[in-house]
Design an enzyme around this catalytic site. Structure first.
Site, PDB file in Angstrom:
ATOM      1  N   VAL A  11       0.822  -1.211   0.000  1.00 40.68           N
ATOM      2  CA  VAL A  11       0.000   0.000   0.000  1.00 40.68           C
ATOM      3  C   VAL A  11       0.856   1.261   0.000  1.00 40.68           C
ATOM      4  O   VAL A  11       0.700   2.147  -0.840  1.00 40.68           O
ATOM      5  CB  VAL A  11      -0.957  -0.011   1.221  1.00 40.68           C
ATOM      6  N   PHE A 151      -8.459   1.039  -0.934  1.00 41.20           N
ATOM      7  CA  PHE A 151      -9.266  -0.005  -1.587  1.00 41.20           C
ATOM      8  C   PHE A 151      -8.555  -0.652  -2.771  1.00 41.20           C
ATOM      9  O   PHE A 151      -9.178  -1.353  -3.562  1.00 41.20           O
ATOM     10  CB  PHE A 151     -10.610   0.582  -2.050  1.00 41.20           C
ATOM     11  N   LYS A 206     -14.191   0.422   5.293  1.00 42.72           N
ATOM     12  CA  LYS A 206     -13.141  -0.445   4.723  1.00 42.72           C
ATOM     13  C   LYS A 206     -13.415  -1.909   5.042  1.00 42.72           C
ATOM     14  O   LYS A 206     -13.403  -2.779   4.176  1.00 42.72           O
ATOM     15  CB  LYS A 206     -11.782  -0.005   5.271  1.00 42.72           C
ATOM     16  N   ASN A 210     -14.524  -5.109   2.337  1.00 37.88           N
ATOM     17  CA  ASN A 210     -13.786  -6.374   2.200  1.00 37.88           C
ATOM     18  C   ASN A 210     -14.610  -7.563   2.685  1.00 37.88           C
ATOM     19  O   ASN A 210     -14.613  -8.624   2.056  1.00 37.88           O
ATOM     20  CB  ASN A 210     -12.468  -6.308   2.976  1.00 37.88           C
ATOM     21  N   PHE A 251     -17.142 -10.896  -8.531  1.00 37.85           N
ATOM     22  CA  PHE A 251     -16.902 -11.648  -7.290  1.00 37.85           C
ATOM     23  C   PHE A 251     -17.875 -12.802  -7.077  1.00 37.85           C
ATOM     24  O   PHE A 251     -18.228 -13.123  -5.954  1.00 37.85           O
ATOM     25  CB  PHE A 251     -16.895 -10.703  -6.076  1.00 37.85           C
ATOM     26  N   CYS A 262      -5.543  -9.307   2.955  1.00 35.95           N
ATOM     27  CA  CYS A 262      -6.673  -8.452   3.363  1.00 35.95           C
ATOM     28  C   CYS A 262      -7.918  -9.232   3.788  1.00 35.95           C
ATOM     29  O   CYS A 262      -8.311  -9.158   4.947  1.00 35.95           O
ATOM     30  CB  CYS A 262      -7.009  -7.485   2.239  1.00 35.95           C
ATOM     31  N   LYS A 265      -7.735 -11.515   7.041  1.00 33.07           N
ATOM     32  CA  LYS A 265      -7.533 -10.809   8.309  1.00 33.07           C
ATOM     33  C   LYS A 265      -8.651  -9.792   8.573  1.00 33.07           C
ATOM     34  O   LYS A 265      -9.023  -9.564   9.711  1.00 33.07           O
ATOM     35  CB  LYS A 265      -6.153 -10.161   8.347  1.00 33.07           C
TER      36      LYS A 265
HETATM   37  P1  NAD Z   1       3.058  -4.708   3.995  1.00 29.58           P
HETATM   38  O1  NAD Z   1       3.382  -5.730   5.017  1.00 29.58           O
HETATM   39  O2  NAD Z   1       3.346  -4.986   2.564  1.00 29.58           O
HETATM   40  O3  NAD Z   1       3.799  -3.337   4.367  1.00 29.58           O
HETATM   41  C1  NAD Z   1       3.829  -2.798   5.637  1.00 29.58           C
HETATM   42  C2  NAD Z   1       5.206  -2.180   5.823  1.00 29.58           C
HETATM   43  O4  NAD Z   1       5.221  -1.429   7.044  1.00 29.58           O
HETATM   44  C3  NAD Z   1       6.328  -3.197   5.936  1.00 29.58           C
HETATM   45  O5  NAD Z   1       7.273  -2.963   4.913  1.00 29.58           O
HETATM   46  C4  NAD Z   1       6.913  -2.968   7.342  1.00 29.58           C
HETATM   47  O6  NAD Z   1       8.314  -3.156   7.388  1.00 29.58           O
HETATM   48  C5  NAD Z   1       6.537  -1.515   7.575  1.00 29.58           C
HETATM   49  N1  NAD Z   1       6.525  -1.088   8.972  1.00 29.58           N
HETATM   50  C6  NAD Z   1       6.046  -1.736  10.069  1.00 29.58           C
HETATM   51  N2  NAD Z   1       6.225  -0.979  11.179  1.00 29.58           N
HETATM   52  C7  NAD Z   1       6.790   0.167  10.760  1.00 29.58           C
HETATM   53  C8  NAD Z   1       7.207   1.348  11.433  1.00 29.58           C
HETATM   54  N3  NAD Z   1       7.054   1.507  12.756  1.00 29.58           N
HETATM   55  N4  NAD Z   1       7.772   2.325  10.708  1.00 29.58           N
HETATM   56  C9  NAD Z   1       7.950   2.197   9.372  1.00 29.58           C
HETATM   57  N5  NAD Z   1       7.569   1.108   8.692  1.00 29.58           N
HETATM   58  C10 NAD Z   1       7.000   0.107   9.369  1.00 29.58           C
HETATM   59  O7  NAD Z   1       1.525  -4.376   4.212  1.00 29.58           O
HETATM   60  P2  NAD Z   1       0.498  -3.821   3.115  1.00 29.58           P
HETATM   61  O8  NAD Z   1      -0.040  -4.964   2.328  1.00 29.58           O
HETATM   62  O9  NAD Z   1       1.087  -2.662   2.409  1.00 29.58           O
HETATM   63  O10 NAD Z   1      -0.680  -3.336   4.070  1.00 29.58           O
HETATM   64  C11 NAD Z   1      -0.571  -2.172   4.856  1.00 29.58           C
HETATM   65  C12 NAD Z   1      -1.928  -1.838   5.421  1.00 29.58           C
HETATM   66  O11 NAD Z   1      -2.827  -1.525   4.344  1.00 29.58           O
HETATM   67  C13 NAD Z   1      -2.595  -2.968   6.179  1.00 29.58           C
HETATM   68  O12 NAD Z   1      -3.336  -2.439   7.241  1.00 29.58           O
HETATM   69  C14 NAD Z   1      -3.508  -3.603   5.165  1.00 29.58           C
HETATM   70  O13 NAD Z   1      -4.612  -4.226   5.753  1.00 29.58           O
HETATM   71  C15 NAD Z   1      -3.958  -2.391   4.382  1.00 29.58           C
HETATM   72  N6  NAD Z   1      -4.361  -2.685   3.002  1.00 29.58           N
HETATM   73  C16 NAD Z   1      -3.639  -3.542   2.243  1.00 29.58           C
HETATM   74  C17 NAD Z   1      -4.024  -3.778   0.920  1.00 29.58           C
HETATM   75  C18 NAD Z   1      -3.258  -4.745   0.059  1.00 29.58           C
HETATM   76  O14 NAD Z   1      -3.777  -5.114  -1.001  1.00 29.58           O
HETATM   77  N7  NAD Z   1      -2.078  -5.168   0.414  1.00 29.58           N
HETATM   78  C19 NAD Z   1      -5.147  -3.124   0.384  1.00 29.58           C
HETATM   79  C20 NAD Z   1      -5.844  -2.239   1.185  1.00 29.58           C
HETATM   80  C21 NAD Z   1      -5.448  -2.027   2.507  1.00 29.58           C
END
Ligand code: NAD
Length: 434
Positions: A11, A151, A206, A210, A251, A262, A265
């Site tokens: 993200v 999203f 959100k 999902n 879907f 996503c 969890k």
């Molecule tokens: P991810 O695990 O790919 O990335 C999260 C990053 O945050 C990691 O690289 C981690 O090292 C870093 N991190 C953790 N603690 C930190 C800190 N204190 N300071 C700096 N960096 C830190 O996760 P993601 O898939 O990008 O998801 C992030 C959020 O977005 C989640 O809450 C997820 O539910 C939400 N989200 C994800 C998606 C998706 O498709 N992946 C879509 C919508 C929402």
């Protein structure tokens, strides 16, 4: 605008890069030194189509920077800070917020000017208020908390960011409203809305989106089992349902269950939140229960076909990623299938166009990986199609049949036509297919 994005994952990296591409100056922060070192070398730590080119172009133009130092990035001046760290499930299924709060505390301590602080991570209702309390206690500058859930779909994330269906912003200050409207207006020129609401409603929106999509998938998977049991064909039923405008086509595909970082969890976290608030969560629990069973289905069919003792059997998987166009294997059905097959003594081979490096890190030599899908099935007793990558949709069936020791094909994504497969001499089984 000067923007800091904390958390440079699927993200945060997309968010930061796309905002830099629209002209802002963005610093992306991550505590993962490896990730940041890769980005500083111009390498992209995740697979997301089109992202590499955008990152390199904006980094070269000086609009996109990377660092591990949150305090410094914020102290250099940030009008808007996005919190985009992971919120994985804790032991009881609720979202683990320690990464978010740790990042928030550092940000609060480092503010040097009035700043809008925006939650991008998916967080339970009430988190925005908790952030407000953290900032109130720590920050020496005015702060404006907002919730701006993401999203995007992995595999199409840039397109989703650049042309969102809608943007949801939860906030209670004019400052946050103004900053985020100005930031997002270039992305909604076709009049898709920026929906302003209170923080709690934005947080719940959100999870609601999902959980609803996950519900559609589990509903169709349960229906597929009924189709199997009654002789109906789920693909025909899907079309019959989808043309009803109240339902729509999206879907409604049955398959091996949903995975990824996503849906699993978020369904769990929403169910946990409902439980905490002492309101019913029967639908959410059922959605999860159906999905847990569905993820085991292909492996169970292999056991049904070849017996409990799979020693000496070689089973090949096409696809490891939880869906096409991503290297993300978090909660992927393939992992559950592999676990069961290995537990029954099978030898497992697998291929995936981009997820193999992640799979190798997780599975090591428990599975034999092949770049070439046809090499993966050489001498195998069955082929399991687990992820519907484009390249698996119209393969060379004659070659598959020749390579397999027995022509058994379990199609976990219903990408092939059952009569055609049978005509070709395969012992074919889809999900809910006649
Ligand atoms: P991810 O695990 O790919 O990335 C999260 C990053 O945050 C990691 O690289 C981690 O090292 C870093 N991190 C953790 N603690 C930190 C800190 N204190 N300071 C700096 N960096 C830190 O996760 P993601 O898939 O990008 O998801 C992030 C959020 O977005 C989640 O809450 C997820 O539910 C939400 N989200 C994800 C998606 C998706 O498709 N992946 C879509 C919508 C929402």
């Amino acid at each position: 605008m000067k923007i800091v994005v904390i958390g440079t994952g699927y993200v945060g990296l997309v968010q930061g890069t796309c905002l830099a591409d629209s002209g802002h100056t963005v610093t992306c922060v991550d505590i993962d030194e490896n990730k940041v070192a890769m980005l500083l070398r111009g390498e992209i730590p995740i697979y997301e189509p089109g992202l590499d080119e955008l990152v390199i172009r904006n980094a070269k133009a000086g609009r996109l920077k990377f660092t591990t130092d949150t305090a410094k990035a914020v102290a250099e001046g940030a009008e808007v800070v996005f919190l985009a760290v992971g919120t994985p499930p804790g032991d009881d299924g609720s979202a683990e917020l320690k990464y978010l709060f740790a990042a928030a505390k550092t940000v609060a301590l480092s503010l040097v000017e009035p700043t809008v602080v925006v939650t991008k991570s998916t967080v339970p209702v009430g988190t925005g208020r908790k952030l407000q309390a953290i900032f109130k206690e720590t920050a020496k500058q005015p702060f404006f908390i907002a919730s701006n859930p993401e999203f995007l779909k992995e595999g199409d994330a840039i397109n989703d960011f650049m042309k969102p269906d809608r943007i949801v912003v939860g906030c209670d200050s004019e400052e946050a409203k103004k900053a985020l409207t100005s930031m997002y207006e270039p992305f909604v020129r076709t009049d898709n809305p920026i929906l302003m609401m209170d923080i709690e409603s934005a947080e719940l929106t959100k999870y609601a989106a999902n959980a609803f999509l996950a519900t559609k998938i589990s509903f169709m998977n349960e229906l597929a089992a009924l189709a199997d049991a009654t002789g109906a064909d789920i693909e025909t039923v899907r079309k019959g349902m989808g043309f009803d405008r109240r339902i729509g086509h999206l879907f409604l595909f049955s398959g091996v269950g949903y995975g990824g970082s996503c849906f699993p969890k978020d369904v769990k976290a929403l169910a946990a939140l409902a439980k905490e608030k002492k309101v019913g969560n029967a639908v959410l629990e059922a959605v999860e229960e159906v999905n847990d069973a569905q993820k085991k289905l292909l492996a169970e069919r292999v056991v049904e076909r070849f017996g409990k003792d799979l020693k000496g059997k070689r089973i090949a998987l096409w696809g490891i990623a939880f869906k096409p166009r991503t290297d993300d294997i978090r909660e992927a059905p393939s992992l559950e299938i592999i676990d069961i097959l290995l537990a029954h003594g099978a030898t497992v081979t697998a291929t995936d166009p981009v997820a193999m490096p992640n799979a190798k890190k997780l599975l090591g030599d428990k599975v034999t990986f092949f770049e070439d899908p046809y090499a993966a099935i050489e001498g195998a007793d069955a082929l399991l199609v687990v992820t519907e990558w484009n390249e698996f949709r119209r393969p060379d069936f004659a070659r598959i049949k020749k390579a397999l020791r027995t022509p058994v094909l379990f199609d976990g994504r219903n990408v092939y036509d059952p009569p055609a497969m049978r005509e070709l001499g395969f012992e074919y089984r889809g999900i809910g297919r006649r």
